[in-house]
Design an enzyme around this catalytic site. Structure first.
Site, PDB file in Angstrom:
ATOM      1  N   TYR A  68      32.548  42.633  50.228  1.00 29.82           N
ATOM      2  CA  TYR A  68      33.919  42.220  49.881  1.00 29.82           C
ATOM      3  C   TYR A  68      34.121  40.727  50.090  1.00 29.82           C
ATOM      4  O   TYR A  68      34.851  40.080  49.344  1.00 29.82           O
ATOM      5  CB  TYR A  68      34.953  43.057  50.649  1.00 29.82           C
ATOM      6  CG  TYR A  68      35.189  44.387  49.955  1.00 29.82           C
ATOM      7  CD1 TYR A  68      36.085  44.477  48.893  1.00 29.82           C
ATOM      8  CD2 TYR A  68      34.478  45.523  50.313  1.00 29.82           C
ATOM      9  CE1 TYR A  68      36.272  45.682  48.211  1.00 29.82           C
ATOM     10  CE2 TYR A  68      34.654  46.728  49.642  1.00 29.82           C
ATOM     11  CZ  TYR A  68      35.552  46.790  48.585  1.00 29.82           C
ATOM     12  OH  TYR A  68      35.731  47.967  47.899  1.00 29.82           O
ATOM     13  N   ARG A  71      32.654  39.035  47.087  1.00 31.09           N
ATOM     14  CA  ARG A  71      33.510  39.219  45.916  1.00 31.09           C
ATOM     15  C   ARG A  71      34.785  38.404  46.036  1.00 31.09           C
ATOM     16  O   ARG A  71      35.292  37.865  45.052  1.00 31.09           O
ATOM     17  CB  ARG A  71      33.848  40.705  45.760  1.00 31.09           C
ATOM     18  CG  ARG A  71      32.656  41.518  45.269  1.00 31.09           C
ATOM     19  CD  ARG A  71      33.003  42.973  45.152  1.00 31.09           C
ATOM     20  NE  ARG A  71      34.226  43.208  44.420  1.00 31.09           N
ATOM     21  CZ  ARG A  71      34.990  44.296  44.560  1.00 31.09           C
ATOM     22  NH1 ARG A  71      34.644  45.253  45.393  1.00 31.09           N
ATOM     23  NH2 ARG A  71      36.088  44.435  43.868  1.00 31.09           N
ATOM     24  N   HIS A 124      45.585  49.107  43.524  1.00 36.88           N
ATOM     25  CA  HIS A 124      44.437  49.275  44.425  1.00 36.88           C
ATOM     26  C   HIS A 124      44.373  48.166  45.477  1.00 36.88           C
ATOM     27  O   HIS A 124      43.306  47.881  46.017  1.00 36.88           O
ATOM     28  CB  HIS A 124      43.129  49.345  43.622  1.00 36.88           C
ATOM     29  CG  HIS A 124      43.037  50.561  42.745  1.00 36.88           C
ATOM     30  ND1 HIS A 124      42.120  50.692  41.727  1.00 36.88           N
ATOM     31  CD2 HIS A 124      43.748  51.727  42.760  1.00 36.88           C
ATOM     32  CE1 HIS A 124      42.284  51.883  41.134  1.00 36.88           C
ATOM     33  NE2 HIS A 124      43.271  52.522  41.743  1.00 36.88           N
ATOM     34  N   CYS A 132      44.168  45.321  59.863  1.00 35.29           N
ATOM     35  CA  CYS A 132      43.608  45.837  61.108  1.00 35.29           C
ATOM     36  C   CYS A 132      43.468  47.351  60.989  1.00 35.29           C
ATOM     37  O   CYS A 132      44.415  48.039  60.592  1.00 35.29           O
ATOM     38  CB  CYS A 132      44.547  45.469  62.262  1.00 35.29           C
ATOM     39  SG  CYS A 132      44.072  46.274  63.798  1.00 35.29           S
ATOM     40  N   GLY A 192      41.225  47.064  29.228  1.00 34.19           N
ATOM     41  CA  GLY A 192      40.027  46.756  30.011  1.00 34.19           C
ATOM     42  C   GLY A 192      39.779  47.705  31.163  1.00 34.19           C
ATOM     43  O   GLY A 192      39.282  47.284  32.209  1.00 34.19           O
ATOM     44  N   THR A 193      40.108  48.972  30.961  1.00 37.60           N
ATOM     45  CA  THR A 193      39.784  49.952  32.011  1.00 37.60           C
ATOM     46  C   THR A 193      39.017  51.119  31.404  1.00 37.60           C
ATOM     47  O   THR A 193      39.313  51.533  30.282  1.00 37.60           O
ATOM     48  CB  THR A 193      41.039  50.457  32.762  1.00 37.60           C
ATOM     49  OG1 THR A 193      40.652  51.529  33.647  1.00 37.60           O
ATOM     50  CG2 THR A 193      42.141  50.937  31.837  1.00 37.60           C
ATOM     51  N   ASN A 218      40.022  47.564  24.509  1.00 38.46           N
ATOM     52  CA  ASN A 218      38.789  47.737  25.285  1.00 38.46           C
ATOM     53  C   ASN A 218      37.588  47.358  24.429  1.00 38.46           C
ATOM     54  O   ASN A 218      37.576  47.574  23.225  1.00 38.46           O
ATOM     55  CB  ASN A 218      38.635  49.194  25.768  1.00 38.46           C
ATOM     56  CG  ASN A 218      37.700  49.308  26.949  1.00 38.46           C
ATOM     57  OD1 ASN A 218      36.538  48.902  26.882  1.00 38.46           O
ATOM     58  ND2 ASN A 218      38.206  49.838  28.047  1.00 38.46           N
TER      59      ASN A 218
END
Ligand code: BJW
Length: 249
Positions: A68, A71, A124, A132, A192-193, A218
């Site tokens: 992550y 990214r 998301h 935390c 775009g999914t 798409n």
């Protein structure tokens, strides 16, 4: 294609309420790899579908947080593309005519916001925010890259990215807004999914059941391609600017 773009542009001009759901493909032209395309370089052998889970983090927080962190740096380096910019303009045009516009994104990269989109619903979460694992407190503006893996908060507690992994619930407020807006819109776009990850993949059905027309943008065919009113096949960074230019001349 030209005729389809004209048809969608007309529907866009007439729409009073527009909902867009975006996925990784909208950021592909900003050189952020999609989930179902191979990762590059160092991360080539890491399967995103296996790393984006609470179980993976529990088993190996160092590897998952390094992935992550890598990214996050890529997202910060990336520049919004013509697709992001066109969606921001679409919002301004529709809202200036008194219409309603809701942008739901599955992306965690914040490129829509950087292109000028307002009030983006992050389904998301965001890779820019970490939280935390004990208290749920959120932290932004953390060092890039982190100095230790897994990273720790200023209070020395374990941090995880504030994103939604498989098996985890989406943020309640985002989910509510998504269902409300989808059921009440008259024009729905899926951009775009791959339209395979739920609940986001189901919003098009909610919209169509509410009477909306649906459009897909798409590069490839997806499970919803045959169910939409218009399927615009190609790169969103090319199609969306053409569409917005045609609709709001
Ligand atoms: C271009 C292009 C260009 C390329 N131009 N296009 C119902 C049925 C079956 C399963 C389920 C179900 N409901 C829930 C589930 C389980 C699961 C799920 O959906 N599994 C499926 C795999 C079957 N869903 C969940 O677990 C969700 N949680 C949930 O439902 O919780 C319930 C619950 C309630 C109460 C308590 C507890 C639980 C959570 C899903 C979270 C997904 N998370 C990830 C990671 C986020 C963090 C991170 O970034 O690492 O989200 S996984 C990954 O997939 C990421 C994405 O947002 C998401 C979608 O991927 P996306 O964006 O579509 O990308 P790709 O790569 O798949 O596709 C790219 C597309 O772009 C392709 O189509 C290309 O053709 C196209 N493209 N270049 C235009 N230039």
């Amino acid at each position: 294609m030209e005729r389809a773009i004209q048809g969608v542009a007309e529907a866009l001009r007439d729409a009073r309420s527009v909902v867009i759901v975006t996925g990784a493909g909208v950021s592909a032209e900003s050189r952020i790899p999609t989930f179902r395309d191979a990762m590059e370089g160092l991360w080539k052998s890491f399967d995103p579908m296996k790393l984006a889970t609470p179980e993976a983090f529990e088993a190996d927080p160092e590897t998952v947080s390094r992935w992550y962190d890598f990214r996050r740096a890529k997202c910060l380096e990336a520049i919004p593309n013509g697709g992001h910019v066109a969606l921001a303009r679409m919002q301004r045009e529709i809202e200036s005519r008194g219409g309603s516009f809701t942008l739901l994104t599955q992306n965690v990269d914040r490129l829509h916001q950087r292109a000028g989109s307002r009030d983006v619903v992050e389904l998301h979460g965001s890779i820019m925010v970490w939280r935390c694992v004990e208290t749920g407190r959120r932290y932004e503006d953390l060092p890039v890259p982190f100095e230790e893996f897994p990273p720790r908060s200023p209070e020395d507690t374990l941090l995880r990215p504030d994103v939604v992994w498989f098996g985890e619930a989406l943020p309640e407020a985002a989910l509510e807004r998504a269902f409300e807006a989808s059921s009440a819109c008259d024009l729905f776009f899926s951009v775009g999914t791959s339209a395979v990850v739920y609940p986001a993949a189901g919003f098009v059905d909610v919209a169509r059941q509410g009477g909306a027309q649906a459009v897909e943008v798409n590069r490839d065919e997806t499970p919803i391609s045959d169910a939409v009113d218009w399927s615009l096949r190609g790169a969103s960074g090319e199609i969306l600017p053409r569409l917005v230019a045609e609709a709001f001349r």
